[in-house]
Design a protein around this motif. Structure first.
Motif, PDB file in Angstrom:
ATOM      1  N   LEU A   1       0.860  -1.191   0.000  1.00  0.00           N
ATOM      2  CA  LEU A   1       0.000   0.000   0.000  1.00  0.00           C
ATOM      3  C   LEU A   1       0.894   1.238   0.000  1.00  0.00           C
ATOM      4  N   ASN A   2       0.441   2.249  -0.713  1.00  0.00           N
ATOM      5  CA  ASN A   2       1.238   3.475  -0.806  1.00  0.00           C
ATOM      6  C   ASN A   2       1.196   4.241   0.522  1.00  0.00           C
ATOM      7  N   PRO A   3       2.358   4.469   1.136  1.00  0.00           N
ATOM      8  CA  PRO A   3       2.380   5.070   2.469  1.00  0.00           C
ATOM      9  C   PRO A   3       1.846   6.506   2.531  1.00  0.00           C
ATOM     10  N   VAL A   4       1.832   7.214   1.419  1.00  0.00           N
ATOM     11  CA  VAL A   4       1.433   8.622   1.512  1.00  0.00           C
ATOM     12  C   VAL A   4      -0.005   8.876   1.057  1.00  0.00           C
ATOM     13  N   LEU A   5      -0.753   7.818   0.747  1.00  0.00           N
ATOM     14  CA  LEU A   5      -2.148   8.023   0.356  1.00  0.00           C
ATOM     15  C   LEU A   5      -3.075   7.352   1.366  1.00  0.00           C
ATOM     16  N   THR A   6      -4.245   7.940   1.580  1.00  0.00           N
ATOM     17  CA  THR A   6      -5.177   7.347   2.537  1.00  0.00           C
ATOM     18  C   THR A   6      -5.831   6.115   1.908  1.00  0.00           C
ATOM     19  N   ILE A   7      -6.461   5.323   2.795  1.00  0.00           N
ATOM     20  CA  ILE A   7      -7.152   4.122   2.331  1.00  0.00           C
ATOM     21  C   ILE A   7      -8.237   4.509   1.319  1.00  0.00           C
ATOM     22  N   ALA A   8      -8.953   5.596   1.630  1.00  0.00           N
ATOM     23  CA  ALA A   8     -10.008   6.052   0.716  1.00  0.00           C
ATOM     24  C   ALA A   8      -9.436   6.339  -0.671  1.00  0.00           C
ATOM     25  N   ASP A   9      -8.283   7.011  -0.696  1.00  0.00           N
ATOM     26  CA  ASP A   9      -7.634   7.313  -1.977  1.00  0.00           C
ATOM     27  C   ASP A   9      -7.317   6.032  -2.739  1.00  0.00           C
TER      28      ASP A   9
ATOM     29  N   GLU B   1      -9.218   4.936  -6.088  1.00  0.00           N
ATOM     30  CA  GLU B   1      -8.532   5.015  -7.375  1.00  0.00           C
ATOM     31  C   GLU B   1      -9.051   3.952  -8.351  1.00  0.00           C
ATOM     32  N   THR B   2      -9.187   2.721  -7.825  1.00  0.00           N
ATOM     33  CA  THR B   2      -9.695   1.648  -8.675  1.00  0.00           C
ATOM     34  C   THR B   2     -11.103   1.963  -9.152  1.00  0.00           C
ATOM     35  N   LEU B   3     -11.921   2.452  -8.225  1.00  0.00           N
ATOM     36  CA  LEU B   3     -13.319   2.743  -8.562  1.00  0.00           C
ATOM     37  C   LEU B   3     -13.410   3.854  -9.595  1.00  0.00           C
ATOM     38  N   ALA B   4     -12.559   4.860  -9.429  1.00  0.00           N
ATOM     39  CA  ALA B   4     -12.578   5.977 -10.372  1.00  0.00           C
ATOM     40  C   ALA B   4     -12.132   5.507 -11.760  1.00  0.00           C
ATOM     41  N   LEU B   5     -11.116   4.669 -11.771  1.00  0.00           N
ATOM     42  CA  LEU B   5     -10.567   4.208 -13.046  1.00  0.00           C
ATOM     43  C   LEU B   5     -11.544   3.340 -13.822  1.00  0.00           C
ATOM     44  N   HIS B   6     -12.152   2.380 -13.108  1.00  0.00           N
ATOM     45  CA  HIS B   6     -12.921   1.372 -13.827  1.00  0.00           C
ATOM     46  C   HIS B   6     -14.416   1.644 -13.840  1.00  0.00           C
ATOM     47  N   GLN B   7     -14.900   2.393 -12.845  1.00  0.00           N
ATOM     48  CA  GLN B   7     -16.339   2.636 -12.806  1.00  0.00           C
ATOM     49  C   GLN B   7     -16.674   4.116 -12.914  1.00  0.00           C
ATOM     50  N   GLY B   8     -15.634   4.938 -13.020  1.00  0.00           N
ATOM     51  CA  GLY B   8     -15.852   6.356 -13.214  1.00  0.00           C
ATOM     52  C   GLY B   8     -16.534   7.063 -12.051  1.00  0.00           C
ATOM     53  N   LEU B   9     -16.379   6.519 -10.849  1.00  0.00           N
ATOM     54  CA  LEU B   9     -17.017   7.165  -9.696  1.00  0.00           C
ATOM     55  C   LEU B   9     -16.292   8.465  -9.344  1.00  0.00           C
ATOM     56  N   ASP B  10     -17.040   9.466  -8.871  1.00  0.00           N
ATOM     57  CA  ASP B  10     -16.378  10.676  -8.398  1.00  0.00           C
ATOM     58  C   ASP B  10     -15.897  10.457  -6.966  1.00  0.00           C
ATOM     59  N   ARG B  11     -15.230  11.478  -6.437  1.00  0.00           N
ATOM     60  CA  ARG B  11     -14.558  11.320  -5.156  1.00  0.00           C
ATOM     61  C   ARG B  11     -15.507  10.908  -4.042  1.00  0.00           C
ATOM     62  N   ALA B  12     -16.642  11.599  -3.965  1.00  0.00           N
ATOM     63  CA  ALA B  12     -17.576  11.337  -2.870  1.00  0.00           C
ATOM     64  C   ALA B  12     -18.170   9.938  -2.995  1.00  0.00           C
ATOM     65  N   ALA B  13     -18.574   9.587  -4.222  1.00  0.00           N
ATOM     66  CA  ALA B  13     -19.164   8.269  -4.436  1.00  0.00           C
ATOM     67  C   ALA B  13     -18.135   7.180  -4.159  1.00  0.00           C
ATOM     68  N   ALA B  14     -16.897   7.428  -4.577  1.00  0.00           N
ATOM     69  CA  ALA B  14     -15.846   6.442  -4.370  1.00  0.00           C
ATOM     70  C   ALA B  14     -15.608   6.229  -2.881  1.00  0.00           C
ATOM     71  N   ARG B  15     -15.684   7.330  -2.137  1.00  0.00           N
ATOM     72  CA  ARG B  15     -15.458   7.221  -0.699  1.00  0.00           C
ATOM     73  C   ARG B  15     -16.564   6.404  -0.032  1.00  0.00           C
ATOM     74  N   ARG B  16     -17.811   6.683  -0.442  1.00  0.00           N
ATOM     75  CA  ARG B  16     -18.938   5.925   0.119  1.00  0.00           C
ATOM     76  C   ARG B  16     -18.790   4.437  -0.184  1.00  0.00           C
ATOM     77  N   ARG B  17     -18.422   4.157  -1.424  1.00  0.00           N
ATOM     78  CA  ARG B  17     -18.266   2.766  -1.837  1.00  0.00           C
ATOM     79  C   ARG B  17     -17.084   2.130  -1.085  1.00  0.00           C
TER      80      ARG B  17
ATOM     81  N   LYS C   1      -3.802  -2.376 -10.472  1.00  0.00           N
ATOM     82  CA  LYS C   1      -5.138  -1.780 -10.448  1.00  0.00           C
ATOM     83  C   LYS C   1      -5.531  -1.259 -11.823  1.00  0.00           C
ATOM     84  N   GLY C   2      -4.570  -1.162 -12.722  1.00  0.00           N
ATOM     85  CA  GLY C   2      -4.863  -0.641 -14.043  1.00  0.00           C
ATOM     86  C   GLY C   2      -4.501   0.825 -14.196  1.00  0.00           C
ATOM     87  N   VAL C   3      -3.689   1.359 -13.280  1.00  0.00           N
ATOM     88  CA  VAL C   3      -3.267   2.755 -13.392  1.00  0.00           C
ATOM     89  C   VAL C   3      -2.221   2.846 -14.500  1.00  0.00           C
ATOM     90  N   SER C   4      -2.265   3.918 -15.289  1.00  0.00           N
ATOM     91  CA  SER C   4      -1.332   4.036 -16.405  1.00  0.00           C
ATOM     92  C   SER C   4       0.054   4.411 -15.906  1.00  0.00           C
TER      93      SER C   4
END
Lengths: 290, 327, 318
Positions: free
Chosen positions: B106-114, B118-134, C223-226
Motif C-alpha cells: 500500500l502506498n504510504p502517503v495516500l489514505t485508504i479512501a484514496d 482510485e480503482t473505482l474511479a478508473l474502472h467505474q468512473g465514480l467521483d470522489r464522494a461516491a468512491a469514498r462511500r463505496r 489496479k490498471g493505473v497508467s
C-alpha cells in the motif's frame, strides 16, 4: 574463525571487484580521463617545450594556433603550457584534500561509531561545521591561514570532513552490529583491533566513493577560491588562477580563461564518472542500474 | 472440459535479462481455470509460482522481461497480445491481484479512501464522494470495524491483517471475474491467516469469482483450492484435483512437500524435509530438474527431461518412473 | 498542525541550540587564527605602540581567549554582532543591506533548480536505460562538473556582450518592479542553478527509480493505473521525500555558490561582502557575516523539517 574466512576470501573478492570496475562504462571513461590528466601533469616538461613563466612581450594575446595550441596570455606566456603545469597544482590540491579529509573523516566517523561517548560531541561538532556552506568555510579558513598550498588543502579538508565523517559513521554503525564483529568481541578482541580489522575495511567502499567526489569538489573549490583571490597566488599557475588572471580579457582574448576552465570541467567530470562507477560496484545498496 | 474455461494458459515461458544473459524463470507452464473455480499453485520460493502470477497481468518490468512462447487466454482474448490500454482495463477490473506483503503493497502517503477510490474511479468512473462511500462499504465487506473512520487512515496506522483486508477490498472493488492471491497470508500471524482465508472463501462464494491462490504452504492450499498445480524450478511437476493430489501424490517432490506438513493429531519432534535446496535458476540441469534431490532418481532421470503425462483421471505428473508404475 | 508535529519542532529547535553554539565558537576560533592583529589594522599605519595598546584594550584583545569568547557570546546574546571596520557601521546593518540581494539570488535560483532538477530526474527514471536517460544524466553530470564562475563568464560573453539580451552585471531591487528585478537576476540565478540542477536531477532519478521498485507501485499497476499516473500520483510524492531532505543541502550549496556568482555579476550581496571583509581583514564583519549565514542556514533547515512533516504522513501521524 571469522577472520580466517575473511582472509581467504579477500584476494578473490578484490580481483572480482577490479574486473567489475574494468567492465563498468563510466568508471572506464572516468579512469582514462583522470589518468590522462595525471600523466600530462607529471610529464608536462616533456609535452611542452615552453616555460610556463617565461614572458614574451612580442607574442601577447595570440589566439590559438599551431605553435600555441591554447593561445598566449597578456604576458605572452603559452596558455597550453600553463594549463599543463596548472594541472600539477590543481590535482595536488584535489588529491591532498581527498587524502587529508579522508583520513580525519574516517578517524572521526569510526571513533563516533565505536565510542558512544565521543559520538554526541563529535556529531554536534560536525553539525556545527556543516551549518557553514562548505565553500564559505573554506574561504574563511584559507584567508585565515594564508595562501600556501598546504593551508588551502587544510582549509578544503576541514570543509569536507563533516560529510565524510557522517558517511563513515553510518556504515561503521551498520558493520558493528554484524555477527562477525560480535564474534570478535566475544573472542576478546580489543576495540582497536575491531576497528582496524573489521570496521575500517568494511567502511572502505563508501569512503572511497565519497573521496572521489571530494577530489572533484576540491578541484572546483580551488578554482573558486583562486577566482576570489584567496587561492594559490600567481605566477605559479593553477587552473583557477589562470582563469582569474584571464578574466579581464575574457571578451577579447577568450582563450586565456576558456581552456583552463575546460581542463577543470574535464578533471571534475572524470572524477565524478570514476565515483559513479565505484559507487555502483562497491556499494550495491545504492546501485540502481547497471 | 465442456464449457470454455475463463482462463487458460498454454506453453508459457518467461525470461529475465541478467548480467550474463537471458535467464528462464518459468518454462512451458500451462493450466486452465473455469468460472468460479479455485486453483492453488504451490511450490518453494523460486519455483516460479509468483512469476507465473505476475505474467498473467504482464506486471513484470518490460525492459528486462521477455515472453518468448505462450498464450494467456482470458474470456476469449490473448492477454499477451493485448494493447496496453486494453490491458489496463482488465487490470484491477476483471482480474485483480493481492500480494504477499501488505506492509509494502500500500502506498504510504495516500489514505485508504484514496487507494480504494482510485480503482473505482478508473474502472467505474465514480467521483470522489461516491468512491469514498463505496470504499466504506467495501471495508465493511472485508470486515474492518469502524469502516467510516478507518477509510481516512494511512496504511501505517493499520495492523498487518487490516492492511491485507484493505488490499482485498481494493481487489474486489470492481467485482473481478478472477482474483489472483499471491501468498496473501505468508506475512501474517497464524491466527490472522485463518481469518483472511475465511474472508477470501466467503467473498468468493458471494461474488462468484474464480481464485488463483499461490502459496508455499501446502496446508493453506489444501484448505482452499479445488485444483492444485505443483511447481518446481520453473516447471509444473504435477497437476490434479486437490483430493486426488493429497490422497495419491505422484511426483516425489509433491510427496516430499506433503511429508513436510506437520500433522495435526500427533506430536512430531522432527519433520522429514526434502534434501538439498532449489537449484540456482542460472544453472541448467540436464534431465529431470528434481533428480539431484530425488531419492528415487534413476539413471535416465538425469539424462532425459521428462514431460508432463497423464497418470490418472484429470491427473498429470512429470515423473516417468512413477507414471510407469501407476500404469 | 498537531501535537506530534509541535513536539518534533520543539525537539529540532532544542537540537539547533548546540549547533549554533558550535557555529559561534568555530567562527570565533577562525578569526583568532587569522594572522595579524586587528588592533594594528584599526589603529592605522601611523599609530604608535601606545595607541595600539589602547585599542587592544578597548576591543578586549588583551584578555585571555576563553574570556574573550565568553564576552563575545554575551554580546551575541544581546544581538550585538559588532561593528565593521571597513564600512564603519554595525555588522547587522551592513548585513541587512546586503541580505536582500543574496536572498533574491538564492530564491530565484532555487525556483529554477527545483522544478527543472526534479523534472529531469523523473523523466530519466521514466525512460530508464534509453537514450533519453543517458542524455539527461550526461547533462546532469556536466552540470556538477563545470565551475560556475567560468560558465557564468562565458554566458555573459554570449548573452550580454554578443547578443545583448541580458544585463551583464548589477542588481535592481524588487521595489523597482518585479520584471527589472527578475531580469537582473535571471542570468546569475540560472548560472548558479546549474550545479544544483545536476545534483538534484541525479538524486531525483535514483529516488524515483527506488520508488518505482516498491511493491505499492506494482499494486497501482495491478489496479490498471497508467504508467504516467503511476509516476504522478504514486511515485512523485514518495520521490519528493528524499528531495525535500536534500533541500537543505541545495540551499547550502546555493548560498556557497552565490559568493562566487555575486563576484562575477557584481551583485552587492552577502557573498561579496564576506570576500571584501576577508580581503580587507575586517574581523568583526567576517565574524558577523559567517555567523549570520550559518544561523540562516540552521533556520532554513528547521523550515525544511516543517515541509518534510507535511509531505510524509508517517511523520505527521503516529
Amino acid at each position: 574463525m571469522a577472520e580466517e574466512t575473511d582472509d581467504a576470501l579477500a584476494p578473490r573478492r578484490r580481483f572480482q571487484l577490479i574486473r567489475r570496475l574494468a567492465r563498468h562504462r563510466s568508471f572506464r571513461i572516468g579512469f582514462i580521463i583522470v589518468a590522462a590528466l595525471t600523466l600530462a601533469a607529471i610529464f608536462a616538461p616533456l609535452i611542452s617545450k615552453f616555460d610556463p613563466f617565461e614572458m614574451r612581450a612580442r607574442i601577447r594575446f595570440r589566439p590559438p594556433q599551431a605553435a600555441y595550441w591554447f593561445g598566449t596570455d597578456n604576458f605572452g606566456r603559452d596558455v597550453f603550457t600553463r594549463c599543463l603545469y596548472g594541472a600539477r597544482l590543481s590535482l595536488t590540491i584535489g588529491l591532498g584534500t581527498a587524502l587529508l579529509s579522508g583520513a580525519i573523516g574516517a578517524a572521526a566517523g569510526i571513533a563516533s561509531a565505536q565510542f558512544r561517548r565521543i559520538d554526541a560531541v563529535m556529531m554536534r561538532l560536525m553539525d556545527g561545521l556543516m551549518a557553514f556552506p562548505a565553500i564559505i568555510l573554506a574561504i574563511g579558513l584559507a584567508a585565515a591561514m594564508g595562501p600556501q598550498i598546504g593551508s588551502l588543502i587544510i582549509a578544503l579538508s576541514v570543509a569536507y570532513i563533516p560529510r565524510t565523517a557522517r558517511i563513515v559513521r553510518a556504515s561503521a554503525l551498520v558493520v558493528r552490529e554484524l555477527e562477525f564483529v560480535d564474534a570478535a568481541r566475544v573472542a576478546g578482541a580489543s576495540s582497536l583491533r575491531i576497528i582496524w580489522r573489521h570496521l575500517l575495511p568494511n567502511c572502505m567502499g563508501p569512503l572511497l566513493v565519497q573521496l572521489t567526489f571530494v577530489f572533484a569538489y576540491a578541484i572546483l573549490a580551488e578554482a573558486a577560491l583562486s577566482f576570489l583571490g584567496i587561492g594559490p597566488p600567481p605566477p605559479a599557475p593553477s587552473w583557477g588562477n589562470i582563469i582569474a588572471e584571464g578574466r579581464d580579457q575574457a571578451v577579447d582574448s577568450w582563450w586565456i580563461m576558456f581552456f583552463p576552465g575546460l581542463a577543470i570541467s574535464l578533471a571534475t567530470l572524470g572524477m565524478n564518472l570514476l565515483g559513479d562507477g565505484l559507487r555502483d560496484v562497491l556499494d550495491p545498496r545504492l546501485k540502481v542500474e547497471t | 472440459m465442456t464449457a470454455e474455461p475463463l482462463l487458460s494458459v498454454d506453453n508459457l515461458t518467461v525470461q529475465f535479462r541478467t548480467d550474463t544473459g537471458w535467464l528462464t524463470a518459468i518454462e512451458d507452464v500451462g493450466f486452465s481455470l473455469g468460472a468460479g473455480e479455485t486453483l492453488g499453485i504451490v511450490g518453494e520460493s523460486g519455483s516460479g509460482k509468483s512469476v507465473t502470477a505476475l505474467s498473467l497481468l504482464r506486471l513484470h518490468a518490460t525492459a528486462t522481461t521477455r515472453i518468448p512462447t505462450g498464450t494467456i487466454t482470458f474470456a476469449g482474448q490473448n492477454l499477451l497480445r493485448l494493447p496496453s490500454r486494453a490491458l489496463r482495463r482488465i487490470r484491477g477490473g476483471e482480474i485483480a491481484m493481492i500480494f504477499q506483503d501488505p506492509m509494502s503493497s500500500l502506498n504510504p502517503v495516500l489514505t485508504i479512501a484514496d487507494q480504494i477510490g482510485e480503482t473505482l474511479a478508473l474502472h467505474q468512473g465514480l467521483d470522489r464522494a461516491a468512491a469514498r462511500r463505496r470504499a466504506i462499504e467495501l471495508l465493511d465487506l472485508v470486515r474492518i470495524a469502524d469502516a467510516a473512520h478507518r477509510v481516512d487512515a494511512y496504511p501505517h496506522q493499520l495492523s498487518g491483517g487490516q492492511r491485507q483486508r484493505v488490499m482485498i477490498a481494493i481487489a474486489i472493488a470492481c467485482r473481478p471475474k478472477l482474483l489472483i492471491a499471491d501468498e496473501p497470508t505468508t506475512a501474517l500471524d497464524v491466527t490472522i491467516q485463518a481469518q483472511i482465508l475465511d474472508l477470501l472463501r466467503d467473498l468468493q462464494a458471494e461474488l462468484g469469482m474464480s481464485v488463483i491462490l499461490i502459496s508455499h504452504d501446502l496446508g493453506v492450499i489444501a484448505e482452499f483450492a479445488r485444483r492444485v498445480l505443483v511447481m518446481y524450478a520453473g516447471r509444473v511437476v504435477e497437476a490434479a484435483p486437490a483430493t486426488t493430489l493429497f490422497r495419491r501424490p505422484m511426483h516425489p517432490y509433491t510427496s516430499g512437500l506433503m511429508q513436510a506438513i506437520p500433522p495435526l493429531d500427533a506430536d512430531v519432534h522432527r519433520l522429514p524435509t526434502i534434501q538439498g535446496s532449489i537449484p540456482d535458476p542460472a544453472r541448467r540441469i540436464p534431465g529431470c530438474r528434481f533428480s539431484p534431490r530425488c531419492a528415487e532418481a534413476q539413471p535416465t532421470c538425469r539424462i532425459t527431461a521428462p514431460s508432463l503425462v497423464p497418470v490418472g483421471p484429470d491427473h498429470l505428473a512429470r515423473c516417468p518412473p512413477r507414471a510407469g508404475a501407476a500404469r | 498542525m498537531n501535537l506530534r508535529v509541535l513536539n518534533r519542532l520543539a525537539l529540532r529547535l532544542a537540537q539547533a541550540v548546540p549547533v549554533l553554539l558550535v557555529v559561534a565558537v568555530v567562527t570565533f576560533l577562525l578569526m583568532h587564527l587569522l594572522p595579524g592583529d586587528p588592533a594594528v589594522v584599526i589603529a592605522g599605519p601611523e599609530a604608535g605602540a601606545e595607541a595600539i595598546e589602547r585599542i587592544r584594550h578597548q576591543l578586549g584583545l588583551d584578555r585571555s581567549l576563553p574570556e574573550q569568547l565568553l564576552l563575545w557570546l554575551a554580546s551575541l546574546a544581546r544581538g550585538d554582532f559588532g561593528r565593521s571596520l571597513m564600512l564603519n557601521q554595525p555588522v547587522l546593518v551592513a548585513l541587512g543591506e546586503r541580505l536582500p540581494v543574496t536572498l533574491s539570488l538564492t530564491l530565484v535560483s532555487f525556483a529554477i533548480t527545483v522544478p527543472v532538477g526534479v523534472a529531469l530526474g523523473v523523466l530519466a527514471a521514466r525512460f530508464r536505460n534509453t537514450w533519453l536517460d543517458s542524455a539527461v544524466m550526461f547533462l546532469a553530470l556536466v552540470g556538477v562538473s563545470v565551475p560556475s564562475f567560468w560558465i557564468a563568464i562565458l554566458s555573459v560573453i554570449l548573452f550580454s556582450v554578443i547578443l545583448g539580451w541580458l544585463p551583464a552585471s548589477g542588481y535592481v531591487p524588487l521595489s523597482d518592479g518585479l520584471l527589472p528585478w527578475l531580469l537582473a537576476l535571471l542570468q546569475p540565478a540560472a548560472m548558479l542553478a546549474l550545479f544544483q540542477i545536476g545534483f538534484l536531477a541525479r538524486m531525483a532519478r535514483s529516488a524515483t527509480l527506488d520508488v518505482l521498485d516498491q511493491d505499492y507501485i506494482r499494486t497501482a499497476r495491478a489496479k490498471g493505473v497508467s504508467e504516467w499516473s503511476t509516476i504522478a500520483k504514486h511515485a512523485f510524492r514518495n520521490t519528493l521525500i528524499p528531495v525535500v531532505t536534500a533541500t537543505g543541502i541545495i540551499l547550502s550549496l546555493l548560498m556557497g555558490g552565490s559568493v562566487v556568482i555575486e563576484q562575477v555579476f557584481a551583485l552587492p550581496g552577502v557573498g561579496r561582502l564576506i570576500v571584501q571583509a576577508i580581503l580587507t581583514r575586517d574581523y568583526p564583519l567576517v565574524q558577523g557575516t559567517l555567523l549570520a549565514l550559518a544561523f540562516l542556514f540552521v533556520a532554513i533547515n528547521l523550515l525544511v523539517d516543517v515541509i518534510y512533516t507535511w509531505v510524509d504522513p508517517r511523520v505527521r501521524y503516529g
